[in-house]
Design an enzyme around this catalytic site. Structure first.
Site, short mmCIF file in Angstrom:
data_model
loop_
_atom_site.label_atom_id
_atom_site.label_comp_id
_atom_site.label_asym_id
_atom_site.label_seq_id
_atom_site.Cartn_x
_atom_site.Cartn_y
_atom_site.Cartn_z
CG ASP A 51 14.39 10.19 47.63
OD1 ASP A 51 14.04 9.78 46.85
OD2 ASP A 51 15.64 10.24 48.13
CG HIS A 255 -10.93 15.40 30.89
ND1 HIS A 255 -11.35 15.90 32.03
CD2 HIS A 255 -11.17 16.52 30.09
CE1 HIS A 255 -11.76 17.05 31.91
NE2 HIS A 255 -11.61 17.28 30.70
CG ASP A 272 -8.05 20.65 26.25
OD1 ASP A 272 -7.26 21.65 26.76
OD2 ASP A 272 -9.13 20.55 26.77
CG ASP A 283 -8.38 25.20 28.97
OD1 ASP A 283 -7.95 24.21 28.24
OD2 ASP A 283 -9.53 25.14 29.71
CG HIS A 364 -17.71 19.13 27.01
ND1 HIS A 364 -17.47 20.40 26.54
CD2 HIS A 364 -17.22 18.35 25.85
CE1 HIS A 364 -17.00 20.58 25.58
NE2 HIS A 364 -16.81 19.44 25.01
CG HIS A 368 -13.68 26.12 32.37
ND1 HIS A 368 -12.52 26.52 32.63
CD2 HIS A 368 -13.64 24.97 31.48
CE1 HIS A 368 -11.52 25.97 31.79
NE2 HIS A 368 -12.12 24.98 30.89
CG HIS A 375 -11.88 23.45 35.33
ND1 HIS A 375 -11.73 22.04 35.34
CD2 HIS A 375 -11.67 23.68 34.07
CE1 HIS A 375 -11.74 21.37 34.34
NE2 HIS A 375 -11.67 22.40 33.42
CD GLU A 398 -13.73 23.78 27.39
OE1 GLU A 398 -13.19 22.83 27.25
OE2 GLU A 398 -13.35 24.62 28.41
CE1 TYR A 402 -14.74 16.30 21.86
CE2 TYR A 402 -17.00 16.81 22.66
CZ TYR A 402 -15.57 17.00 22.49
OH TYR A 402 -15.22 18.19 22.98
NE ARG A 422 -11.90 20.11 24.42
CZ ARG A 422 -11.82 18.62 24.70
NH1 ARG A 422 -12.78 18.14 24.25
NH2 ARG A 422 -10.55 18.29 25.28
CD GLU A 424 -10.65 24.91 26.33
OE1 GLU A 424 -9.94 23.81 26.01
OE2 GLU A 424 -10.92 25.15 27.45
N1 GLY Z 1 -8.55 21.49 29.75
C1 GLY Z 1 -9.70 20.98 30.52
C2 GLY Z 1 -10.89 22.09 29.95
O1 GLY Z 1 -10.88 22.35 28.88
O2 GLY Z 1 -11.61 22.19 30.60
MN MN Z 2 -11.36 24.48 29.36
MN MN Z 3 -9.11 22.66 27.71
#
Ligand code: GLY
Ligand code: MN
Ligand code: MN
Length: 455
Positions: A51, A255, A272, A283, A364, A368, A375, A398, A402, A422, A424
């Site tokens: 619940d 991720h 991140d 982000d 990547h 975005h 996103h 970003e 890696y 990274r 960002e």
């Molecule tokens: N935090 C997910 C991305 O950077 O797209």
């Molecule tokens: Mn991002």
């Molecule tokens: Mn991110």
């Protein structure tokens, strides 16, 4: 020296006004006509176990169109006597439920304080909708959000042939309105930008606090708790997406969300994490050595990523294709890796999407759209060609590199083993220079080395 995130919270912005929602609705409705019925559904509550529910978060289109954030709501737009009606169905007031679960605005509250001109209890929705469907010509609904609404709409359309034959009424088509809403959401208003700026500033401070708290032996989840605790301390609703807190080889997993390993001073931690404020996401990614000093190898990689990020941010200008920051970042990363001897191909070879070696270490995109969703919505190539950036659009920048020494698919250079970097930021496109909403988050090597471990 760390200046104390707790001492200097940013001032909260004013909430988005009713007039602004009204103006937004008018702009949206100007694309529709008599006979159109538009349904904006909220997401149903989701069970976590038995619940216990997951914390409720409504659909972003519902938030965008009227700001209603409680569960079981549906917003309808339709014509009545030559005028558009904005009709919100909400959980009614219910003393027993309110004793257990919290106060509800109810129908009266919705009418008084929300940008709608009709409100009804949610248990009247189905009958009402069935009535409206009798007369609607075109139904606009994003299917897959509320299965009950979907089935009622489907049934109405299935019955249409007979109805049309006899009475000349009934819906003849179902369309998805979300693309039109997405076009609007892509361009942020001043008020939206203020909400985003707040989310960005609290998130920036949270990252700075995590840097200050870093030390040998601390666990990833302990740093996570500092960041996410600060999101809440800052008056946001918490994280906008599950925090990625990865040290050592975990920094090379894009991720990674397990967040349970101990950290060593010579390792890079990659975080991140971003807060959500009034539905709007921040982000941010930062990467730093747990012990506070970059090794030579870590510094070499960090400098390349930082250069790529700064150049990509500078490409976030009105009139540039949305993917120009990515092109600029890729080129700078590839040049850097060629300089270090990690890539032995020519620059053009390294950048080739199929056969280039850059993709081994950078797999990547560079960003975005960002807004009510991390996103965020909005097509990147509306007619098959890259969208040109406009003032008011917000995107992340970003780039990263890696070097997962654990990966069987590549020969990771030993010198760079398990370095994951990274960086960002969240960037608002303006008529002038790009406006980095997350600019207060430490980013240069000198700033990071000054702050890490200073708590
Ligand atoms: N935090 C997910 C991305 O950077 O797209
Ligand atoms: Mn991002
Ligand atoms: Mn991110």
């Amino acid at each position: 020296m760390f200046d104390g995130a707790f001492k200097s919270l940013p001032t909260k912005p004013k909430a988005i006004s009713k007039d602004s929602y009204r103006e937004r609705q008018q702009r949206f409705l100007s694309q529709y006509d008599v006979g159109d019925l538009i349904i904006v559904s909220s997401l149903p509550e989701a069970t976590r176990s038995n619940d216990v529910h997951y914390p409720y978060r409504s659909s972003s289109d519902m938030l965008y169109m009227c700001g209603w954030s409680d569960p079981e709501a549906t917003l309808l737009f339709y014509h009545d006597e030559g005028k558009w009606v904005t009709h919100l169905f909400v959980q009614p007031k219910d003393t027993l439920m309110e004793i257990w679960e919290g106060r509800r605005p109810g129908v009266e509250g919705a009418l008084k304080d929300w940008p709608v001109n009709q409100a009804s209890p949610s248990d009247e929705l189905i009958d009402y909708l069935e009535q409206l469907l009798e007369d609607a010509v075109r139904v606009h609904v994003r299917t897959g959000i509320n299965t009950l609404i979907d089935s009622i709409v489907m049934q109405a359309v299935e019955k249409r042939d007979r109805k049309r034959q006899h009475f000349g009424t009934g819906p003849i088509s179902i369309e998805d309105p979300s693309r039109r809403i997405a076009e609007m959401r892509l361009r942020k208003s001043e008020e939206e930008i203020e909400q985003m700026r707040y989310a960005a500033e609290v998130s920036s401070k949270a990252h700075a606090l995590a840097m200050a708290a870093s030390k040998d032996g601390i666990h990833e989840f302990q740093i996570q708790s500092i960041i996410e605790g600060f999101f809440v301390y800052g008056g946001t609703s918490g994280w906008a997406y599950p925090s990625i807190v990865g040290c050592g080889e975990n920094a090379t997993i894009l991720h990674y969300t397990v967040n349970n390993a101990p950290c060593q001073s010579d390792e890079i931690i990659l975080i991140d994490a971003g807060a959500e404020y009034e539905g709007y996401a921040a982000d941010i990614t930062r990467s730093w050595p747990i012990g506070g000093s970059f090794s030579e190898a870590q510094r070499e990689i960090y400098e390349i990523v930082l250069e790529a990020q700064e150049k990509a941010i500078d490409a976030c200008r009105v009139g540039n294709p949305y993917n120009m920051p990515h092109e600029v970042a890729c080129r700078t990363l590839a040049e850097g890796l060629i300089r270090l001897g990690i890539i032995t191909q020519s620059l053009e070879q390294a950048l080739d999407f199929e056969t280039g070696d850059l993709r081994k270490w950078y797999m990547h995109n560079t960003g975005h759209w960002l807004g009510l969703d991390v996103h965020d919505v909005g097509t990147y190539k509306p007619d098959g060609t890259p969208r040109l950036l406009e003032a008011g659009m917000v995107l992340t920048v970003e780039p990263g590199l890696y070097f997962g020494a654990w990966r069987p698919d590549v020969d990771c250079p030993e010198r760079y083993a398990n370095i994951g970097i990274r960086i960002e930021d969240d960037v608002l496109v303006t008529e002038g220079d790009p406006d980095v909403l997350t600019a207060s988050c430490p980013k240069t090597i000198a700033d990071i080395e000054r702050i890490v471990g200073s708590l």
